[in-house]
Structures are given as structure tokens and as C-alpha cells.
Scaffold this active site. Sequence first.
Site, mmCIF file in Angstrom:
data_model
loop_
_atom_site.group_PDB
_atom_site.id
_atom_site.type_symbol
_atom_site.label_atom_id
_atom_site.label_comp_id
_atom_site.label_asym_id
_atom_site.label_seq_id
_atom_site.Cartn_x
_atom_site.Cartn_y
_atom_site.Cartn_z
ATOM 1 N N LYS A 84 0.849 -1.195 0.000
ATOM 2 C CA LYS A 84 0.000 0.000 0.000
ATOM 3 C C LYS A 84 0.883 1.244 0.000
ATOM 4 O O LYS A 84 2.028 1.215 0.484
ATOM 5 C CB LYS A 84 -0.908 0.018 1.228
ATOM 6 C CG LYS A 84 -0.183 -0.246 2.550
ATOM 7 C CD LYS A 84 -1.171 -0.533 3.674
ATOM 8 C CE LYS A 84 -0.460 -1.051 4.917
ATOM 9 N NZ LYS A 84 -1.401 -1.412 6.002
ATOM 10 N N GLY A 93 -8.091 1.443 0.889
ATOM 11 C CA GLY A 93 -8.784 0.284 0.321
ATOM 12 C C GLY A 93 -9.901 0.699 -0.610
ATOM 13 O O GLY A 93 -10.073 0.141 -1.707
ATOM 14 N N GLU A 144 -11.422 -8.870 14.124
ATOM 15 C CA GLU A 144 -10.964 -7.535 13.746
ATOM 16 C C GLU A 144 -11.576 -6.511 14.711
ATOM 17 O O GLU A 144 -12.795 -6.495 14.907
ATOM 18 C CB GLU A 144 -11.386 -7.192 12.319
ATOM 19 C CG GLU A 144 -10.583 -7.904 11.247
ATOM 20 C CD GLU A 144 -10.924 -7.377 9.858
ATOM 21 O OE1 GLU A 144 -11.929 -6.634 9.730
ATOM 22 O OE2 GLU A 144 -10.190 -7.696 8.909
ATOM 23 N N ASP A 249 -3.373 -2.012 10.222
ATOM 24 C CA ASP A 249 -3.387 -0.685 9.595
ATOM 25 C C ASP A 249 -3.310 0.361 10.702
ATOM 26 O O ASP A 249 -4.008 0.237 11.714
ATOM 27 C CB ASP A 249 -4.658 -0.493 8.781
ATOM 28 C CG ASP A 249 -4.435 0.424 7.588
ATOM 29 O OD1 ASP A 249 -3.395 1.078 7.560
ATOM 30 O OD2 ASP A 249 -5.306 0.475 6.706
ATOM 31 N N ALA A 309 13.173 33.412 14.488
ATOM 32 C CA ALA A 309 11.981 34.003 13.891
ATOM 33 C C ALA A 309 11.149 32.903 13.239
ATOM 34 O O ALA A 309 11.524 31.730 13.230
ATOM 35 C CB ALA A 309 12.384 35.065 12.871
ATOM 36 N N TYR A 411 14.429 42.245 -8.325
ATOM 37 C CA TYR A 411 13.506 41.655 -9.297
ATOM 38 C C TYR A 411 12.737 42.729 -10.067
ATOM 39 O O TYR A 411 11.638 42.465 -10.582
ATOM 40 C CB TYR A 411 12.533 40.717 -8.578
ATOM 41 C CG TYR A 411 13.139 39.373 -8.250
ATOM 42 C CD1 TYR A 411 12.974 38.280 -9.100
ATOM 43 C CD2 TYR A 411 13.908 39.201 -7.103
ATOM 44 C CE1 TYR A 411 13.543 37.054 -8.813
ATOM 45 C CE2 TYR A 411 14.489 37.983 -6.801
ATOM 46 C CZ TYR A 411 14.299 36.905 -7.660
ATOM 47 O OH TYR A 411 14.881 35.689 -7.380
ATOM 48 N N HIS A 804 -0.890 29.227 13.474
ATOM 49 C CA HIS A 804 -0.867 28.732 14.844
ATOM 50 C C HIS A 804 -0.950 27.217 14.874
ATOM 51 O O HIS A 804 -1.518 26.588 13.984
ATOM 52 C CB HIS A 804 -2.043 29.315 15.646
ATOM 53 C CG HIS A 804 -1.985 30.803 15.767
ATOM 54 N ND1 HIS A 804 -3.116 31.587 15.799
ATOM 55 C CD2 HIS A 804 -0.944 31.653 15.862
ATOM 56 C CE1 HIS A 804 -2.772 32.860 15.911
ATOM 57 N NE2 HIS A 804 -1.458 32.920 15.948
ATOM 58 N N ALA A 826 -26.647 31.234 17.971
ATOM 59 C CA ALA A 826 -26.818 31.360 19.423
ATOM 60 C C ALA A 826 -27.171 32.775 19.846
ATOM 61 O O ALA A 826 -27.432 33.018 21.030
ATOM 62 C CB ALA A 826 -25.542 30.909 20.121
ATOM 63 N N GLY A 827 -27.161 33.710 18.917
ATOM 64 C CA GLY A 827 -27.499 35.090 19.259
ATOM 65 C C GLY A 827 -26.301 36.004 19.374
ATOM 66 O O GLY A 827 -26.439 37.168 19.765
#
Length: 1165
Positions: A84, A93, A144, A249, A309, A411, A804, A826-827
Site C-alpha cells: 500500500k 482500500g 478484527e 493498519d 523568527a 527583481y 498557529h 446562538a445570538g
Amino acid sequence: MSAKAIREYDGKLLLAHYLLQSPTLAETKPTPAFAPSQTRLAQVNLAHVSTTDAADKIADAVEAALDRAERQNPWLTSTKLVAKPDQLIKRRGKSGLLLLNAEWPAVKDWIRERAVKEVSVGTISGVLKTFLVEPFVPHPQDVEYYVCIQSHRDGDEILFTHEGGIEVGDVDAKALRLAVPIDEPLASSERIEAALLADIASETQRKALSSFIERLYAVYVELNFTYLEINPLVVLETPGAQPQVIFLDLAAKLDQTAEFESGDKWALARRDPAAADGAGPAMDFPAPFGRELSKEEQYIQDLDAKTGASLKLTILNKDGRVWTMVAGGGASVVYSDAIAALGYAHELANYGEYSGAPSETQTYEYAATILDLMTRTPHADGKVLIIGGGIANFTNVATTFKGIIRALQEYKQALIANRVRIFVRRAGPNWQEGLRAMRELGETLGVEIRVYGPETHVTAIVPLALGKAPAAGAGAAAAAMPSKLAAESTVASTPGTPGAMDVDPLRSAGPSVPQPAPAPTAAAIAEGKAAPWYSPFTANTRAIVYGMQPRAVQGMLDFDFICKRAVPSVACMVYPFGGNHVQKFYWGTKETLLPVFASLKEAAKRFPDADVVVNFASCRSVFESTREMMQLPQVRTVAIIAEGVPERHTRKLISLARRADVALIGPATVGGIKPGCFKIGNTGGMMDNIASSKLYRPGSVAYVSKSGGMSNELNNIVARTTDGVYEGVAIGGDRYPGTTFLDHILRYEADPGCKMILLLGEVGGVEEYKVAEAVRAGRIAKPVVAWAIGTCAGMFATEVQFGHAGALANSDSETAEAKNAAMRAAGIHVPDTFEALPGLLNQVYSDLVQAGAIVPRPEPEAPKIPIDYAWAQELGLVRKPASFVSTICDDRGEELLYAGMRITDVFRDDIGIGGVLSLLWFKRRLPDYACKFIEMVLMLTADHGPAVSGAHNTIVTARAGKDLVSSLCSGLLTIGDRFGGALDGAADLFSTAYDKGLTPREFVDSMRKQNKLILGIGHKIKSRTNPDLRVTLITDYAKKHFPASPILDYARAVEAITTAKKDNLILNVDGAIGVLFVDLLRHSGAFSREEADEYARIGTLNGLFVLARSIGFIGHYLDQKRLKQGLYRHPWDDISYLNPAALQSGMSATKGDRVQVGAAKIVSK
């Protein structure tokens, strides 16, 4: 990103190696009731081959990889196999990418047909380059099973279903579950069976599976997995043997941030068995299927790894028209959202970000890479480059723009040829200079460049760049209305503006500026009533800063100053890698000193009112330091700034914080801010941004955000559309922040000073749903405006990890669109786009003003903002630092201060010379007995006659007609190891031997073996039978008044040994003073042990001798002058005139023979 997927091959190697080795997490380790299957895995890896290579080269590479697999795994030729692809492909599969029960020749043909060829899985296309081959395991379907372990905020969860395999179905609906809290042991085998395995009839199978799950969880924790799924898991029973457990698997994710902790273990499991002992290769974290790393992406990834950084680049569409170069993780997402919202997701060429103050060179490399990609193929409509970003906290905009400008100039012709238009929006430190330089570039580059600053909404340049007019209505942030700051800061190089954000019609008449609550009284602080639970930050909040972070501390002090705080918010700093000392800072324009301690305990003891700790420790050490902080009873809040904290560490800290009732902000946060009261670290950016966002006084809007960079943008938006920020917290971008959106919003709900709430969420996680539920249930009644960024994620064909660690949707419910819809239902006030957020904020704010919930008040006068000298140089301003630092004396006021003690008090309290010396030398007033001892030492060592070297030099110099200072210096220059220096030497020798635990005999023997004298032992005249009365005076005094004198006792024991050999090897006055002074420093209670050792080490004892003997030297000088003694000439008869030549010829030096130096012959008189 923290949770990163690994190949099935690597996951199985990890399990095979550690399944029986990992330490148990159960209360008692059960005996394994299963036998693991033999590890037989063969990998066919063609990652180095490109689809652009010639066909024969590809074919040769495939054959070489197959041959290599066969050589390394001879079992391939003798068993039935499974093959696989191993490239993070789901449902292989069902996609026809699984070969079962095949011989090796058939497997090879199957791989040849697919290797280095593109296939489609659903809507995603990718090239197959890595394959996994393993033995085929015949088994009935009823053995299984499905097992999965996944991590949550409060612990881990084990899912199990007795029906596994390709048709497992809806696992979430059918699986049985067992929760394992992060700080609790795994349940017993019996409970595992009851919770997960009740549907399994075979007791043998249950025992085997229970034992396997215990072992699997041990591996999961030890190796810092974040997700581990096995489907199917097969259990085969063999008569007379333990059941065999086989994981057919597997899918897994590891916490990449834990590589410093688990990386060696990962590598060990991947080591080639045929190789010599040693570590294997580092863990490989492949890109998602369909997104193979290009060489440019790999280059930026390597560049990112070499710097502190952040540099990220993902190519989405190399032929796309719209390219971005965005600063900040959160900002990079909102720019992509804005592009996608305008219908240009298919034209978005890249996603990426640069942040964390990269250097000019790093920014140039990043920009040049993007420009190179951008200008390779032309587009019929030309191309657009958006150089955007939020308001930076500490990144120097001008510096980073220098690198970008350099790349643009390089550039130039390619940009012109591709008809590129450039749109710039940036703010933060030195943004004026950066934008000025970019505007000037636009005048010479030959390419259209439009430049905007913080007066412009962060993404307002996107519709302008794409030729889309801003939409009408409140959601457009009132583009037609000019900004009152535009005249000061707009630097567009071409006509046109994307609009300003000053949209509040009420503010010009008198904006709402609630006054801060009165400061709590000292009595309230003492009684623990100073701040209610919902207000962790007040005008009296004091913090301990952990780590040497002078810039952050100075920023906090500057904020305190412009907020007119009475006491600085930073009480002290803690730096474990240096001794106790002081660090210089500014309070306004004046210099002040903050203490720096080597330990948290000492800092907390000295400043019991400090209840916030800002932790700048690295990701490696932050767990231990934060755990120590939470053990301090006074600590209420800890902010963890570090990025890259392992998730398990964070989750443990969350649990500890909950038990200790400590609010944990972060990790990966810039902190938070309470306008007019307190700010954490670098929150809010530079002082000009704090001033422009009105953060020196409270407003009515409290916000919570994940992004630190976007919190600055929120400060700006809120200040321009409402009366300002009441409080703001950036909880951090990791998957498991210490406190959640709901934690802070519930505080805001309870805080009467907060009138409305702003939430900026993002794709990934489910915390926004908890807020929505709280609003629906009525727990939150105040108006909430909210938006989840990352709405563009669903428009990309492949998985994209945003800036993040937590910004990745693991299910449909974690998408930004789903969360925005749920919050709206929900407002909660949810805009249609992020660009509409300012207008919606203003609308809700205006409604509150009209309803009388917010009463407008006059705007206070903006404070003056002092800035540091180095930064002022960049901006053309100056604040010169002092050349000297003095902590012992202050003569600037009406009265002289000795270490803070008024000179009138010195005389009133009659502290004497010893007391003055204690103030000026030790910066504290010592006990009276200690001051008296110092005076005794000065008196005893003031002089020792005219024959000693120092007095002799002083006398000779005085008689040569030199002045007092010259004569005194002449004598003082003789003080050293042979004269006077025995005080320091004796103190060091005896205290070191004592501290090492050497017995007096061992110490004496060791010195004899080294052929070294024991400084402080021995006298030319005095002996055991003729003791030195000076020694008797001070030792008797010490025994009577000192709390303890162990070093003296030790020296006396040494003296007993040395005088047994020779009567005059006594403890002399130098030795007695030295050891007694160490005893005084260590046991007077005025010094810590570290301070005591430091004072002994830096020459304090020699200072006593120098001070005392100066009295005698001055006496000798005055004596010679008073006696009118003439020039001194040493007599000949006191000098032996010796010369080797004279001695060799037999001349006698005692007969007055003279030698003419350098003469050819000897002349005798």
C-alpha cells in the site's frame, strides 16, 4: 504545528520497539497477556525521484528501490504480502490503493505501475513515492477490532469497538470510550475490560486486548503521540500460547514540539537493525498527500529552522495571480480569508507568514524566494502582491522592509514584465520609516505601489488590490469616511485609499471613557480583598518576570508610567543563570533599578504582593519553572510566552493550575492588557501604538483572541470604532491554551466595567461552541461580537496548516464557517466577513450608548511617551543613558542618602563607622554587633609598624617629597598575596575546605601534598605559648556575640594540628579576621548564602585591610612630614652586591670588591 502525522511505517516501528518497554501508567503494571507479532516491514522509498525526471531514470530508481527492499528483507520472497502507499492517504482500500495476499513478484509489478505517478484520491491528486510492504495475515473477520487513542484538553481518550476493518462505520457513534485524565493513572485491567471490552465474548481475547491497550497507552504517552488509530487490530488465538496481537493498519500523529524530549527515542526505533549501534535518522514528518514540498518550500523550511523568527511558505497554486507576503500568523489567515471571500481562492498562489523579528537578510531571502516564484510565468491579467500585516509587537517594520525592498529592487525587471501591482499595509515599531521607504521605492521601481498604515483596516487593501470596490453599509467599515489620523500617517504613493475605520458618530461629541475603579486600599490587599476573581489585573497588580527580558520589562514600566501608576507593575526579575544583582531600567525619563534574583522562592519572599508571573522560559524549561510558580501561594496568574511547548506539558500545567486556582495564559501568547492598569510583557506593541489605541485608559470593550499579533489589530479596531478596550487577552495559538475563550468571557460577564465583549476565534478546536452554548443558556448576557478567522480553509484542495499550532480543522465542526454559523445561531453578533467586523462593533457600541448602558465621557489628555535612546536614534529623538550606576549613595535631594538612609538618621542613630560601612559596602544596615566587629577589625589592622612593606614604601615616598595621595598609593600598591592578601586567601581556603566536608586533618594533608602554605596560619613572633592578643580579642568577641562561628571552629581545629608540628603555626590575625568575616556574612541573617559567598569572593576582606591600613599609612606620612625627614637613601652596608663574574674569579663580596658591569676586565680597588 505541534500534532504532525507520521507514516504508517514509522508508527509501526515505534510500536514494535516500545510496546513491551514503555513504563506503565497503570497503578500496577499487569503482566502482558498477549504476544506481539514479529516486526516485518519493508519500505520502498522514492522520495528523491521527481516526476520531471526522464522515464528511464525513474524506472531505474524504482528497480533500485525494490532490489534494496528485497536485500534488506529476505522474507519478502517467501510469504504472501500486503502492499500500500504510505503517504497519509485515508481510505486506501476504497480508493483501490491496497494489494492483498500477493507474492513478491506481483507486489513489485503493482508498485512499478504506480510509483512516481499521479493518482487521485477524492478531490486530491498526488504522486505516489512511498510504499509499505508487510506480511499478509489471514484471519476471520470476527477478530478484527478498532482501537484509537486521542488527546483532549483534560486528558486522553481511548475508543474501542469490536467491529473493525474497512467497514468500521461511524466510530464516533458506536465506539465505547474510556477517559484517562491527564494527571491520573490508567484504569485497572478490570475497568478497561468493563468500559471497552464488554461486547467481546472470549475471555482470552478480552485479557489480551486489555493488556495490549495498557501497553499501547504507555507507548502513546512516553513517545508523545497526539493521535494513534489501529484499524483493524487483529487478535489470533493459538492453542498452548498467548494470543498474538497484530496491528494491520495504523494512522498516527506525534507532537513535533516534543522532539527535544522524545526525538532520540523516535530515532532509536527507526535505526537500521543491520547498522552499528547508534541513533537512527530523525523522525520524518511528510507533507499531506497532494502537497509535496517544492524545493522553495523546503528552502524556507530550512531557513526557518535556523532562526528564532518564524518563516513559513506553502505554495497553493504556482500559476496563481494573487501572491501574499504577510507578517504575523493571525494576520496571514485574515488576508487569505479576505482573498477567498472575494472569490479569488483559486487565484491565491501561496500561504505563508514571517514574524518574530527576522533580520533584514532573512526577510530578503524570504521575499526573494516568493518573487522568484511569482515572476516565473506571466498571467493574462497581471499579478498582485499583497505585502500585509497586523500591528507588530516588537518587529522593526523598517528593518524587515529593508530586506523586502532589496528583493523588490533585485527583481525590478521581472516585476515590470509580469505587470505586478503591489499593495502594502503595515504597522508596528518604526512603521513610519518603513512605509516611507516603501513609498519612495514606488517612485523609482517602475511598478505601482500603494502604501497604507494603521489608519487603514488590516485587510482593506485586499479589495482594492483585486479591483473590488468596498461593499456598502456598516460592514464596509464606512470606507467613505476619512480617518482623523490620515493626515498624519497616510503615505500612499498613488491615489486611492481603502478607507478608514473612524466610524463612530458619537465620539466627536465626547467619547465614552469610563474611569478606572479606585485603587484598592492597603488593608484590602492585606485581607485578600484587593481584586475580585474576575479582575486578575488592577492598578495595583505586581508581577515577577521570569527570564532576562529587559525589553519586555521596559515596555511594562513605560506602560505603567503613562498610566500614572503609583508603583511599577514589575516587582523584580528572576534569572536562574546569574547571581542576585540589579538591572537598570527607566521610569519615565529617570533611571531606576530592579532586583534580579536567581530563584523564584527568594523573589516571592522579597515581594509577597507580586501575584502575576510572566514566564519567558524556553519551551524546554517552561514546564518545570511554571510548576514551581504555581506552588507559590501568592501567585494568581501565570503567563507562558514560549512557543513550542509540548502538548502533554501544557495539559499537565492546565491540570495543576486548576488545582492551584491559578489562571494560566498561554503558551504561545503575547499576554494581555488591562488599559490604565497592567500589561503583560510585549502586549500592545510599542508605546506609540499603545497611545494611538488609547490603552492608557479603560474603555468598555473586553476582547479575547488567540492571536497575539491580531490582538494589536483588535486594539486598533476597538479604539477607532468604540470608546476603547477595557481588557484584552491573547490566550495563545496552541491547541490547548491554559485558559479558554469561555474562561475569560465569563470574567468579562461578571465585571461591571465591561459593557460588551469581542471574540476573535479561528479555525480548529471547539472552544467557540462553548461560548455559543453559554450565550444560549443565558450565562452570558452582555452583547458579544465574534468572528472565527480561517474561513478560507475549506476552499483549498489540500490541508493547510495556518500560522498557529491549533489552526487546523480536524473535523467539519472545527471549520471557521461552522463555528461562525453556530455563534450566529446562538445570538452572538457575527459579521459576514472580517472586514465587516469594525462596522458591526460600532453598531453594537452605538446601540449601548443610545440605551444608556455606556455614558460618554471627555477624552483625557494623551500622555507623553518616553522612548529609549537606541530607539530614539532610529526615530531621530534622543534619551541618553547614564554613564554610571550607583546603588549606595544619592546626593540629589535635599539630604544625602547612604543606601537610602538619611545622613541625619546616621548621626541620630549613632551607627558609627561600622554602620556607615555596612550601608555603603553592603547596602543594608547590619546588626550592632556586626558593626562593632567591623570597627574592631579596622582598629586591629590599622598599623603594624614601619618595617612592613606598605609602611616602608609610604615612608620612602613621603621622604622623597611626594604628596599624601602619592605616598598612600605607594604603600597600598604593596598589598597583595604576600602582604595583606592573607585575609581573602584565608577566608577562601578555610571556607572552601569546610564546605567540601574535609576534616581538618584532610585539609592539612591536602595542602601539604600540594606544597602550599595555609594562608592565615603562622606567625614570625607569636606562638601557642605567646599568643597574639589581637586574635584573642576578636575571637572572644565573636564567640560571645555571633549567632554561629563554624568556620572559626574549623580553623581552630586546623591550628591544633599545625601547632602540634611547630609552635608558631598558629591562627594569625589575618586568618582569624578572614574566617570570622565569613561566619558573619553567612550567619548574621542579613545576607543570603549566595550574597555571602559573593562578598567574600569580590574582595571585601581585602577592602577592610586596605581601609584599615590606610589609617596607618597616612599616620606614617604625617609622621615623616612632621619630623621633616629628608630624602631616604638606603645604606650600602645593608645591600649585598653580588655578580656572577666576581664570584667565579674568587673575589669576595664582603671585602668591598667592585665590579664594572660590562667591562672587559675586573678592576679591584
